[in-house]
Design a protein around this motif. Structure first.
Motif, mmCIF file in Angstrom:
data_model
loop_
_atom_site.group_PDB
_atom_site.id
_atom_site.type_symbol
_atom_site.label_atom_id
_atom_site.label_comp_id
_atom_site.label_asym_id
_atom_site.label_seq_id
_atom_site.Cartn_x
_atom_site.Cartn_y
_atom_site.Cartn_z
ATOM 1 N N UNK A 377 32.703 47.071 35.273
ATOM 2 C CA UNK A 377 33.329 45.818 34.850
ATOM 3 C C UNK A 377 34.801 45.784 35.250
ATOM 4 N N UNK A 378 35.483 46.951 35.127
ATOM 5 C CA UNK A 378 36.898 47.015 35.499
ATOM 6 C C UNK A 378 37.090 46.718 36.984
ATOM 7 N N UNK A 379 36.191 47.252 37.817
ATOM 8 C CA UNK A 379 36.278 46.992 39.258
ATOM 9 C C UNK A 379 36.072 45.508 39.548
ATOM 10 N N UNK A 380 35.064 44.913 38.913
ATOM 11 C CA UNK A 380 34.818 43.486 39.107
ATOM 12 C C UNK A 380 35.997 42.658 38.611
ATOM 13 N N UNK A 381 36.615 43.110 37.504
ATOM 14 C CA UNK A 381 37.761 42.392 36.964
ATOM 15 C C UNK A 381 38.953 42.409 37.886
ATOM 16 N N UNK A 382 39.173 43.551 38.554
ATOM 17 C CA UNK A 382 40.291 43.639 39.504
ATOM 18 C C UNK A 382 40.074 42.671 40.670
ATOM 19 N N UNK A 383 38.801 42.518 41.080
ATOM 20 C CA UNK A 383 38.500 41.655 42.226
ATOM 21 C C UNK A 383 38.483 40.179 41.837
ATOM 22 N N UNK A 384 37.821 39.864 40.698
ATOM 23 C CA UNK A 384 37.594 38.453 40.356
ATOM 24 C C UNK A 384 38.406 37.970 39.158
ATOM 25 N N UNK A 385 39.088 38.883 38.446
ATOM 26 C CA UNK A 385 39.689 38.511 37.177
ATOM 27 C C UNK A 385 40.988 37.753 37.241
ATOM 28 N N UNK A 386 41.547 37.559 38.432
ATOM 29 C CA UNK A 386 42.866 36.912 38.511
ATOM 30 C C UNK A 386 42.776 35.407 38.343
ATOM 31 N N UNK A 387 41.824 34.784 39.054
ATOM 32 C CA UNK A 387 41.806 33.321 39.070
ATOM 33 C C UNK A 387 40.459 32.707 38.701
ATOM 34 N N UNK A 388 39.402 33.514 38.634
ATOM 35 C CA UNK A 388 38.063 32.965 38.439
ATOM 36 C C UNK A 388 37.721 32.860 36.960
ATOM 37 N N UNK A 389 37.622 31.626 36.480
ATOM 38 C CA UNK A 389 37.315 31.387 35.075
ATOM 39 C C UNK A 389 35.907 31.856 34.724
ATOM 40 N N UNK A 390 34.968 31.710 35.668
ATOM 41 C CA UNK A 390 33.585 32.087 35.384
ATOM 42 C C UNK A 390 33.471 33.563 35.044
ATOM 43 N N UNK A 391 34.307 34.391 35.687
ATOM 44 C CA UNK A 391 34.240 35.819 35.382
ATOM 45 C C UNK A 391 34.647 36.093 33.939
ATOM 46 N N UNK A 392 35.725 35.428 33.477
ATOM 47 C CA UNK A 392 36.202 35.659 32.122
ATOM 48 C C UNK A 392 35.199 35.166 31.088
ATOM 49 N N UNK A 393 34.514 34.071 31.392
ATOM 50 C CA UNK A 393 33.474 33.586 30.466
ATOM 51 C C UNK A 393 32.348 34.606 30.357
ATOM 52 N N UNK A 394 31.869 35.094 31.502
ATOM 53 C CA UNK A 394 30.790 36.083 31.492
ATOM 54 C C UNK A 394 31.236 37.375 30.816
ATOM 55 N N UNK A 395 32.458 37.822 31.148
ATOM 56 C CA UNK A 395 32.946 39.061 30.541
ATOM 57 C C UNK A 395 33.086 38.921 29.024
ATOM 58 N N UNK A 396 33.600 37.777 28.553
ATOM 59 C CA UNK A 396 33.768 37.573 27.119
ATOM 60 C C UNK A 396 32.423 37.603 26.395
#
Length: 581
Positions: A377-396
């Protein structure tokens, strides 16, 4: 044709200016000298992104210094300047050839000058007899335009244009600050050129593309002289890291591109092929104190053979050691790396929980599989976590559901199964426990799910540190809960754990102060990161982040001692008599 005869000088600079803005009929200038030919036109045109063009009416270039030959007198230097234009009408221009009074830089002496995209600059530096290494510290009072600082051998021609400055020597991009460490052994002639090139657009350093840039830039240059489920992971984790680091370091050394790695260049001490040996050396504390903690655990295991020292303590010691041994190579080419810190925080919570709940414990396979999910998850967050809202919704959602599932497992002693009948059982539990008779679960545990909401709202850029913050907050809350419940159960805190708790708090506070002194940022461009660079603060060799390494190693050591000694008052108490909370 303009002919000039000059006495022997360090360097000569040619300045030209034309009032004509007709791009169809530019004025062409060709400068011929002993070792080369320079040519340009006025207006001088630079091309940027999206077919943007930048026109400059003033151009100046420094000629490569000539050396006396048997055919020429040591007291003269001959240059020819050819001026031509295909215009059918007269064009006014200005030509000025001047001697550079201050062409040679001096150690520990600031030197001020200006440069622009059409007027690059370079200067000479010669190593004094007693100096083997210097730091070229470049400071600008303006954040743009983007600039390149290059160190080149004394060879003509000098690469001082936007399109060729990266062809020779080592170089860095910069906005407000740059620092390049240069060693005498790399230059057989014991001298080199320091070249300054201004780019017409700021995009190369991470800025926006301006409509036009015609301003000059003011510069100041200053030269300043365990366990196995952990050891195995460390080995397989470290080998690719070391391989990648060697590759990057080789590329840096071969190409001279110092924008590849994010160092604190104002305090980078090279050793051999390594560009910043001090960053590696400062990680030794983790290895030494991790090994010492393993010895302490081994000693206690020998003295209290029947006490069955938890395997989690051995894993903690191994993770502590691995943090320094496998992560120190990363500082050859620094990046964000918090993987072992996740494991340390998780193992600390696991150790605390297993002390009071020997009947329910996660297996090693489950624990490390969970760590693998977190790191993924940390790796995916570094790649997609800056600007992609969909990632934060899924992660939450994953965070909240995972927290609920873990809490449920702990609350109901591992008897709550997740299958197709989960909804029916949830309704039954709600009816029997909350409506028919109000009861509470046998075991309690806390979790900080509010982090999920915080992340969804603010979306912090440094996702790796955000994940680590979740672990640390949960660990601190659980430790505080553990100590409070211990005191409420009429247990004691002996002097040694009390001292370790106080030492942990003090050292962590000092360590965090230096941690937040940001010296570089891998999330930004190299030039933007270089604005954060600072000089060494310890022994003229270590910077703020190195001090963080030292202090964090000591803080982790005291933290582990807290976990090791916290329940020493229960050594004489039977296991079945120890309170559960």
């Amino acid at each position: 044709v303009f002919y000039a005869l000059f006495p022997q000088v360090d360097a000569v600079r040619v300045y030209v200016n034309s009032s004509s803005e007709n791009l169809q009929y530019p004025v062409l200038f060709v400068v011929r000298q002993q070792k080369g030919v320079l040519s340009w036109q006025v207006p001088l045109i630079f091309r940027g992104l999206y077919q943007r063009t930048y026109n400059y009416q003033e151009v100046s270039r420094t000629l490569c210094p000539s050396e006396p030959t048997p055919e020429t007198s040591p007291s003269e230097q001959i240059i020819f300047v050819d001026v031509a234009s295909m215009a059918p009408f007269n064009i006014a221009y200005e030509l000025l050839v001047t001697r550079l009074e201050n062409f040679q830089l001096e150690t520990n002496k600031a030197f001020n000058f200006t440069a622009s995209p059409s007027q690059p600059q370079y200067f000479l530096y010669k190593f004094p007899q007693d100096v083997d290494s210097v730091i070229i510290n470049v400071v600008s009072d303006a954040a743009y335009p983007c600039s390149v600082v290059s160190v080149q051998d004394i060879v003509c021609p000098v690469y001082d244009l936007d399109h060729n400055v990266e062809f020779n020597g080592v170089y860095q991009s910069m906005t407000k600050q740059a620092a390049i460490t240069v060693q005498r052994k790399d230059f057989p002639g014991e001298q080199f050129f320091v070249v300054f090139v201004i780019k017409p657009e700021d995009y190369a350093c991470g800025g926006s593309v301006p409509s036009s840039i015609h301003g000059e830039l003011f510069w100041e240059v200053d030269l300043i002289a365990a366990s196995e489920n952990i050891i195995t992971i460390a080995v397989f984790y470290a080998l690719p890291v070391i391989q990648l680091v060697i590759t990057y370091q080789t590329v840096v050394n071969v190409t001279g591109n110092q924008d590849i790695c994010y160092y604190n260049f104002l305090c980078a001490h090279p050793l051999g092929v390594l560009s910043a040996f001090n960053n590696i050396l400062s990680n030794v504390g983790h290895m030494m104190l991790g090994f010492l903690f393993l010895l302490i655990v081994l000693r206690r295991d020998i003295l209290h053979r029947r006490a069955q020292i938890p395997d989690a303590l051995c894993a903690l010691g191994a993770a502590f050691w691995a943090t320094g041994s496998s992560c120190s190579p990363c500082f050859c080419c620094p990046s964000t790396d918090t993987s072992f810190m996740y494991m340390i925080a998780g193992l600390c919570m696991l150790k605390l929980y297993q002390t009071r709940h020997p009947d329910i414990n996660a297996s090693a396979y489950s624990a490390y599989a969970s760590f693998a999910v977190v790191i993924s998850l940390a790796v995916l967050g570094v790649v997609f976590g800056k600007n992609d809202m969909w990632f934060w919704v899924i992660f939450s959602l994953i965070h909240i559901l995972g927290s609920l599932a873990l809490s449920t497992q702990i609350y109901y002693m591992g008897r709550f199964k997740i299958d197709m009948g989960i909804f029916r059982r949830a309704v039954m539990v709600l009816y029997t426990d909350c409506i028919q008779q109000c009861s509470r679960p046998m075991y309690m545990v806390g979790d900080v799910s509010s982090h999920a909401i915080f992340g969804l709202v603010y979306r912090p850029r440094d996702f790796a540190s955000y994940i680590l913050g979740i672990f640390i907050c949960n660990l601190l809350l659980y430790l505080a809960f553990y100590i409070i419940m211990k005191l409420r159960s009429s247990e004691k805190l002996l002097p040694i754990p009390m001292f370790c708790i106080v030492a942990t708090a003090v050292v962590w506070a000092a360590a965090l102060y230096f941690f937040f002194q940001t010296l570089s940022s891998w999330e930004e461009t190299p030039a933007e990161s270089r604005e954060k660079n600072r000089p060494c603060i310890l022994l003229g060799f270590f910077d703020d982040h190195d001090v963080w390494h030292f202090l964090s190693a000591a803080a982790l050591f005291f933290s582990f001692l807290v976990l090791l000694t916290l329940d020493d008052d229960l050594d004489t108490v039977r296991r079945d008599k120890i309170p559960v909370f």
